[in-house]
Design an enzyme around this catalytic site. Structure first.
Site, PDB file in Angstrom:
ATOM      1  N   LYS A 179       0.863  -1.188   0.000  1.00 15.20           N
ATOM      2  CA  LYS A 179       0.000   0.000   0.000  1.00 15.20           C
ATOM      3  C   LYS A 179       0.891   1.227   0.000  1.00 15.20           C
ATOM      4  O   LYS A 179       2.021   1.183   0.492  1.00 15.20           O
ATOM      5  CB  LYS A 179      -0.874   0.033   1.261  1.00 15.20           C
ATOM      6  CG  LYS A 179      -2.144   0.834   1.099  1.00 15.20           C
ATOM      7  CD  LYS A 179      -3.223   0.048   0.371  1.00 15.20           C
ATOM      8  CE  LYS A 179      -4.489   0.829   0.181  1.00 15.20           C
ATOM      9  NZ  LYS A 179      -5.584  -0.028  -0.293  1.00 15.20           N
TER      10      LYS A 179
HETATM   11  P1  NAD Z   1     -13.084   7.654  -3.268  1.00 14.09           P
HETATM   12  O1  NAD Z   1     -12.052   8.685  -3.067  1.00 14.09           O
HETATM   13  O2  NAD Z   1     -13.571   7.369  -4.633  1.00 14.09           O
HETATM   14  O3  NAD Z   1     -14.373   8.002  -2.368  1.00 14.09           O
HETATM   15  C1  NAD Z   1     -14.303   8.257  -0.990  1.00 14.09           C
HETATM   16  C2  NAD Z   1     -15.676   8.742  -0.555  1.00 14.09           C
HETATM   17  O4  NAD Z   1     -15.696   8.832   0.866  1.00 14.09           O
HETATM   18  C3  NAD Z   1     -16.033  10.133  -1.081  1.00 14.09           C
HETATM   19  O5  NAD Z   1     -17.400  10.163  -1.437  1.00 14.09           O
HETATM   20  C4  NAD Z   1     -15.815  11.033   0.128  1.00 14.09           C
HETATM   21  O6  NAD Z   1     -16.621  12.184   0.116  1.00 14.09           O
HETATM   22  C5  NAD Z   1     -16.234  10.096   1.236  1.00 14.09           C
HETATM   23  N1  NAD Z   1     -15.700  10.479   2.544  1.00 14.09           N
HETATM   24  C6  NAD Z   1     -14.459  10.920   2.843  1.00 14.09           C
HETATM   25  N2  NAD Z   1     -14.382  11.192   4.152  1.00 14.09           N
HETATM   26  C7  NAD Z   1     -15.588  10.901   4.684  1.00 14.09           C
HETATM   27  C8  NAD Z   1     -16.139  10.957   5.976  1.00 14.09           C
HETATM   28  N3  NAD Z   1     -15.407  11.384   7.017  1.00 14.09           N
HETATM   29  N4  NAD Z   1     -17.420  10.564   6.157  1.00 14.09           N
HETATM   30  C9  NAD Z   1     -18.152  10.137   5.108  1.00 14.09           C
HETATM   31  N5  NAD Z   1     -17.699  10.064   3.870  1.00 14.09           N
HETATM   32  C10 NAD Z   1     -16.436  10.443   3.658  1.00 14.09           C
HETATM   33  O7  NAD Z   1     -12.497   6.338  -2.561  1.00 14.09           O
HETATM   34  P2  NAD Z   1     -12.878   4.826  -2.862  1.00 14.09           P
HETATM   35  O8  NAD Z   1     -11.922   4.294  -3.846  1.00 14.09           O
HETATM   36  O9  NAD Z   1     -14.347   4.711  -3.084  1.00 14.09           O
HETATM   37  O10 NAD Z   1     -12.491   4.164  -1.454  1.00 14.09           O
HETATM   38  C11 NAD Z   1     -13.398   4.166  -0.350  1.00 14.09           C
HETATM   39  C12 NAD Z   1     -13.020   3.016   0.576  1.00 14.09           C
HETATM   40  O11 NAD Z   1     -13.051   1.809  -0.175  1.00 14.09           O
HETATM   41  C13 NAD Z   1     -11.600   3.107   1.170  1.00 14.09           C
HETATM   42  O12 NAD Z   1     -11.607   2.544   2.451  1.00 14.09           O
HETATM   43  C14 NAD Z   1     -10.803   2.234   0.241  1.00 14.09           C
HETATM   44  O13 NAD Z   1      -9.622   1.728   0.861  1.00 14.09           O
HETATM   45  C15 NAD Z   1     -11.811   1.146  -0.047  1.00 14.09           C
HETATM   46  N6  NAD Z   1     -11.529   0.365  -1.243  1.00 14.09           N
HETATM   47  C16 NAD Z   1     -11.505   0.950  -2.478  1.00 14.09           C
HETATM   48  C17 NAD Z   1     -11.198   0.163  -3.574  1.00 14.09           C
HETATM   49  C18 NAD Z   1     -11.190   0.719  -4.977  1.00 14.09           C
HETATM   50  O14 NAD Z   1     -10.991  -0.061  -5.911  1.00 14.09           O
HETATM   51  N7  NAD Z   1     -11.426   1.995  -5.180  1.00 14.09           N
HETATM   52  C19 NAD Z   1     -10.913  -1.196  -3.412  1.00 14.09           C
HETATM   53  C20 NAD Z   1     -10.981  -1.747  -2.160  1.00 14.09           C
HETATM   54  C21 NAD Z   1     -11.285  -0.963  -1.069  1.00 14.09           C
END
Ligand code: NAD
Length: 441
Positions: free
Chosen positions: A113
């Site tokens: 990561k």
């Molecule tokens: P992203 O940046 O696309 O979206 C993040 C979202 O969370 C945004 O809508 C933001 O406004 C919101 N957010 C941020 N802080 C917040 C808070 N305090 N309260 C509520 N909402 C809040 O990110 P993503 O890729 O969707 O990732 C989100 C989660 O999913 C993370 O934990 C990430 O590790 C996990 N994840 C993502 C992927 C991927 O392929 N993108 C894969 C596995 C896990």
């Protein structure tokens, strides 16, 4: 093992990851004790600091990390996060989750990561481009198609991955470098279905969990009331896919707050509103709620899809959902896990629930190495197969651990949760490969 109490809750994500791991270990009686430290702690952590010319003519020094947690099953794999709260402990924990996730879904990868401490909302596209390129330059050969392969995470996207690819490609001319990073734009060797993969995988996983009758009275998503925290890549697409499979999306949120409607929201229209205004808040016909209220919203399934440590000792008791599907990594602390378990709330753990992202990243990597482009139907079919298998194996192990628990196995303090079962499967897979490889000289 001594689990912390709610009075002593520690919100350090790595501490929570370690406690999850140690809790799962209590179910394994034949682990070589000397392997435990190796399975928990990162193999290598790189810190880089580098100066960047800002648009206003000033210079700022940025601090980034790349943690290679383990690569005994294959090259390191894991996203890069841009966020002001990034810490070494957070990145280490997220890297550990990747090691366990790639093992639990049986991909030939380890875990890694990365992160840069920055606030992308306050940076221009040019600044983000310069930060990304310089970061990759500083990492040098620490990343590569067969050593450690980045991907998107919070506030990084396909464009960020294109910059990573291009910088690495300039540093290694004359060879096929596409497999150095996944989550790229399609034209640069990205995979069809990668943008939806995390959310789609979580939907397949949830469907299978329901088919296995883990949640009494909820055999399918039809008519199931769902609340989603976070409306980015994972959250907004999960809302759309769960809605398309018959669920009613009753509440969603982003960093600015949340909205709810008991009649159900149209996730596509909510996304259009967010794209136009910057937030889901203010979507016509909805009531505004806080993120805390969203977590406590009256629903059947809660999908945390934002950041870690959202459900903690101080708010876990308010959760009303019957099932939590962890699209985010580490959204529930270990103390909250115990509270939820005592309330009879099941958790489909992150290392299974959101593994669709890394599964399709693996498909992208395979396509890149073969100079191939699979069609969407193939990607989705193979993703579903992987997710169904991971859920089946988790539920089978959970059932077996429950029998052991009834027989008083090891005097274990806790009844097994699905997270314990998934981790037991991951740890056993890792330990087997370590012993087979005979890695000590
Ligand atoms: P992203 O940046 O696309 O979206 C993040 C979202 O969370 C945004 O809508 C933001 O406004 C919101 N957010 C941020 N802080 C917040 C808070 N305090 N309260 C509520 N909402 C809040 O990110 P993503 O890729 O969707 O990732 C989100 C989660 O999913 C993370 O934990 C990430 O590790 C996990 N994840 C993502 C992927 C991927 O392929 N993108 C894969 C596995 C896990």
């Amino acid at each position: 093992m001594d689990m912390p109490t709610s009075q002593a809750e520690n919100l350090d994500l790595f501490v929570n990851a370690r406690l999850q791991f140690e809790r799962a270990l209590t179910w394994i009686d034949d682990i070589k004790v000397g392997l435990i430290d190796y399975l928990i702690n990162p193999k290598r952590t790189i810190h880089v600091r580098f100066p960047i010319h800002m648009d206003d003519g000033s210079i700022r020094t940025f601090h980034g990390f790349r943690v290679l947690h383990n690569r005994v099953r294959g090259p390191g794999k894991g996203g890069i996060r841009y966020h002001p709260d990034v810490t070494e402990a957070e990145v280490s924990a997220l890297a550990a989750f990747m090691t366990w996730k790639t093992a639990v879904v049986d991909l030939p990868f380890g875990g890694g990561k990365g992160g840069i401490i920055c606030n992308p909302k306050e940076l221009s596209r040019g600044e983000l481009r310069r930060i990304t390129r310089r970061f990759v330059n500083e990492l040098g050969d620490a990343i590569g198609p067969h050593t450690d392969i980045p991907a998107p995470d919070v506030y990084t996207d396909a464009q960020t991955m294109a910059w990573i690819y291009d910088t690495f490609d300039m540093m290694h001319p004359g060879q096929n470098n596409r497999a150095v990073v996944t989550g790229k734009p399609l034209e640069l060797g990205g995979s069809l279905g990668r943008d939806e993969a995390t959310a789609r995988g979580s939907m397949y996983a949830t469907q299978q969990l329901l088919r296995r009758d883990v949640i009494p009275g909820m055999p399918t998503l039809d008519g199931v009331r769902v609340a989603v925290q976070g409306y980015g890549n994972a959250g907004n697409i999960a809302a759309r896919l769960f809605h398309d499979d018959g669920a009613i999306i009753v509440a969603v949120s982003d960093s600015r707050g949340g909205i709810c409607s008991d009649e159900g929201l149209d996730p596509v229209k909510v996304l259009a509103h967010k794209e136009e205004t910057g937030s889901v808040v203010g979507f016509p016909g909805t009531k505004e709620i806080t993120n805390e209220e969203l977590l406590a919203y009256d629903c059947d399934i809660l999908i945390p899809a934002a950041l870690e440590c959202q459900i903690r000792a101080d708010n876990a008791d308010n959760v009303k959902a019957k099932l939590i599907v962890e699209d985010a990594n580490g959204p529930i602390t270990v103390v909250a896990d115990q509270i939820l378990q005592a309330k009879g709330i099941h958790v489909l753990p992150d290392i299974v629930a959101n593994s669709g992202g890394v599964v399709v990243s693996y498909f992208e990597w395979v396509q890149n190495l073969d100079n191939e482009q699979w069609d969407l139907e193939k990607v989705e079919r193979l993703l579903e197969k992987k997710m169904v298998r991971a859920v089946d194996e988790t539920v089978d192990t959970w059932t077996a651990l429950n029998s052991k628990h009834k027989d008083g196995f090891n005097g274990t303090q806790f009844a097994p949760a699905l997270r314990d079962a998934a981790l037991v499967n991951a740890i056993k897979r890792l330990a087997t490969v370590i012993l087979q490889r005979d890695i000590w000289p």
